[in-house]
Structures are given as structure tokens and as C-alpha cells.
Design an enzyme around this catalytic site. Sequence first.
Site, PDB file in Angstrom:
ATOM      1  CG  HIS A  54     -12.130  13.684 -25.176  1.00 24.75           C
ATOM      2  ND1 HIS A  54     -12.961  15.084 -26.072  1.00 24.75           N
ATOM      3  CD2 HIS A  54     -13.272  12.927 -23.977  1.00 24.75           C
ATOM      4  CE1 HIS A  54     -14.155  14.715 -25.129  1.00 24.75           C
ATOM      5  NE2 HIS A  54     -14.265  13.870 -24.823  1.00 24.75           N
ATOM      6  CD  GLU A 105     -14.359  16.309 -21.363  1.00 24.34           C
ATOM      7  OE1 GLU A 105     -14.459  15.403 -22.192  1.00 24.34           O
ATOM      8  OE2 GLU A 105     -15.723  16.961 -21.286  1.00 24.34           O
ATOM      9  CG  HIS A 107      -1.077   4.388 -16.443  1.00 30.22           C
ATOM     10  ND1 HIS A 107      -1.306   3.001 -15.712  1.00 30.22           N
ATOM     11  CD2 HIS A 107      -0.862   4.138 -18.060  1.00 30.22           C
ATOM     12  CE1 HIS A 107      -0.662   1.816 -17.157  1.00 30.22           C
ATOM     13  NE2 HIS A 107      -1.002   2.776 -18.129  1.00 30.22           N
ATOM     14  CD  GLU A 142       3.015   2.995 -18.512  1.00 29.06           C
ATOM     15  OE1 GLU A 142       2.183   3.109 -19.032  1.00 29.06           O
ATOM     16  OE2 GLU A 142       3.820   2.449 -17.968  1.00 29.06           O
TER      17      GLU A 142
HETATM   18  C1  LIG Z   1     -18.714  17.404 -24.862  1.00 29.70           C
HETATM   19  C2  LIG Z   1     -17.948  16.396 -24.261  1.00 29.70           C
HETATM   20  O1  LIG Z   1     -16.828  16.179 -24.123  1.00 29.70           O
HETATM   21  C3  LIG Z   1     -18.162  15.706 -22.621  1.00 29.70           C
HETATM   22  O2  LIG Z   1     -17.472  14.844 -21.803  1.00 29.70           O
HETATM   23  S1  LIG Z   1     -19.666  16.429 -22.133  1.00 29.70           S
HETATM   24  C4  LIG Z   1     -20.189  15.031 -20.637  1.00 29.70           C
HETATM   25  C5  LIG Z   1     -20.920  15.477 -19.789  1.00 29.70           C
HETATM   26  N1  LIG Z   1     -19.933  16.109 -19.222  1.00 29.70           N
HETATM   27  C6  LIG Z   1     -20.926  16.953 -18.321  1.00 29.70           C
HETATM   28  O3  LIG Z   1     -22.015  16.890 -17.336  1.00 29.70           O
HETATM   29  C7  LIG Z   1     -19.739  17.153 -16.808  1.00 29.70           C
HETATM   30  C8  LIG Z   1     -20.378  18.061 -15.172  1.00 29.70           C
HETATM   31  C9  LIG Z   1     -20.723  17.151 -14.560  1.00 29.70           C
HETATM   32  N2  LIG Z   1     -21.066  17.320 -13.390  1.00 29.70           N
HETATM   33  C10 LIG Z   1     -20.185  16.455 -14.468  1.00 29.70           C
HETATM   34  O4  LIG Z   1     -19.231  16.026 -13.454  1.00 29.70           O
HETATM   35  O5  LIG Z   1     -19.706  14.673 -15.194  1.00 29.70           O
HETATM   36  C11 LIG Z   1     -21.366  14.379 -19.101  1.00 29.70           C
HETATM   37  O6  LIG Z   1     -21.921  13.632 -19.724  1.00 29.70           O
HETATM   38  N3  LIG Z   1     -21.239  13.932 -17.668  1.00 29.70           N
HETATM   39  C12 LIG Z   1     -21.530  12.337 -17.256  1.00 29.70           C
HETATM   40  C13 LIG Z   1     -20.258  11.441 -17.136  1.00 29.70           C
HETATM   41  O7  LIG Z   1     -20.393  10.295 -16.407  1.00 29.70           O
HETATM   42  O8  LIG Z   1     -19.211  12.145 -17.696  1.00 29.70           O
HETATM   43 NI    NI Z   2     -15.855  14.087 -22.959  1.00 28.79          NI
END
Ligand SMILES: C[C@@H](O)C(=O)SC[C@H](NC(=O)CC[C@H](N)C(=O)O)C(=O)NCC(=O)O
Ligand code: NI
Length: 127
Positions: free
Chosen positions: A7, A56, A74, A122
Site C-alpha cells: 500500500h 491507505e 505522484h 499519474e
Molecule cells: C497499519 C499500517 O498500514 C499503518 O500504516 S499504521 C502507521 C501509523 N499510522 C498512524 O498512527 C495514523 C495516525 C497518525 N497520527 C498519522 O497521521 O500517521 C504510523 O506509524 N504513522 C506514523 C507515520 O509516519 O506514518
Molecule cells: Ni500503512
Amino acid sequence: MKMKAIHTCIRVYDLEKSIEFYEKALGLKVRERKDYPEDKFSLVYLGDEESGHEIELTYNVGHEPYDLGNGYSHIAYEVEDLEKAHEEHKKMGYKVTELSGLSDSNIPKFYFITDPDGYDIEIVRKK
Ligand SMILES: C[C@@H](O)C(=O)SC[C@H](NC(=O)CC[C@H](N)C(=O)O)C(=O)NCC(=O)O
Ligand code: NI
């Protein structure tokens, strides 16, 4: 070490508007939605039936519109009939660029469509 792309994650300001864009403009299907109310965010995965790759969408409750900066370029999707896709996207009312190509050929190979947050996608003619 063998790996597979599964993803690509982007943060979005309006979750429903983004879901509608990726369903309507790219034909993706919502595969999974995970809500984390205690942490004030949701994740929605929209899949591409052919490749299995997913977009995602990360939605942070109450977050202001995102500054995409100047590093993002992109995410690319390929299509058989580039001209037909281009016409359909224009009819849907989305922001699209003109058909374009690189200097190695005078045949247009791609165009860009912009999602609700300003991320460019793209659309590339399938080889
Ligand atoms: C489950 C897996 O596909 C993920 O990508 S979870 C990654 C995780 N995401 C979050 O915590 C979402 C909320 C957070 N406030 C955000 O905006 O990312 C994560 O570790 N995110 C940090 C990052 O840098 O992506
Ligand atoms: Ni993820």
C-alpha cells in the site's frame, strides 16, 4: 530479501471526499476501515482489483488541511485507453492536465489528475 508493495499511505483532510475520489476516479474498492477513536484517527484501505495494491487513507480527527510540501510527486496507475480515460476524468469534473509525454517520443503517454488534498495521480498509457 523478496518483498511486495502492498500500500501507499497518504493523510487526507476530508475522508469521505477522498474515498469518493478514489472509488469514482480510479475504480478502487474499500477493502477495510479501521477506526481508533481513542487515538483520534481512522485508516481506510482502497484496493486495486488487478494489482492488489492499496491506497491507505489516514484521517486524523480535527487536523487542518495538509501542506504537501515540494517532495511529493505522484502515484501512478496504468490504463489501456489513455484518451478515453482522459475524457472520462474531464467529464467527471476532476482537475486534469493535458495529455503529455517525454522528449523520447511525440506520443502522449500520461496525464495527471489531482485528488481532493492536492495529491497528483499519474495516469499512464499501458505499454
Ligand atoms: C497499519 C499500517 O498500514 C499503518 O500504516 S499504521 C502507521 C501509523 N499510522 C498512524 O498512527 C495514523 C495516525 C497518525 N497520527 C498519522 O497521521 O500517521 C504510523 O506509524 N504513522 C506514523 C507515520 O509516519 O506514518
Ligand atoms: Ni500503512
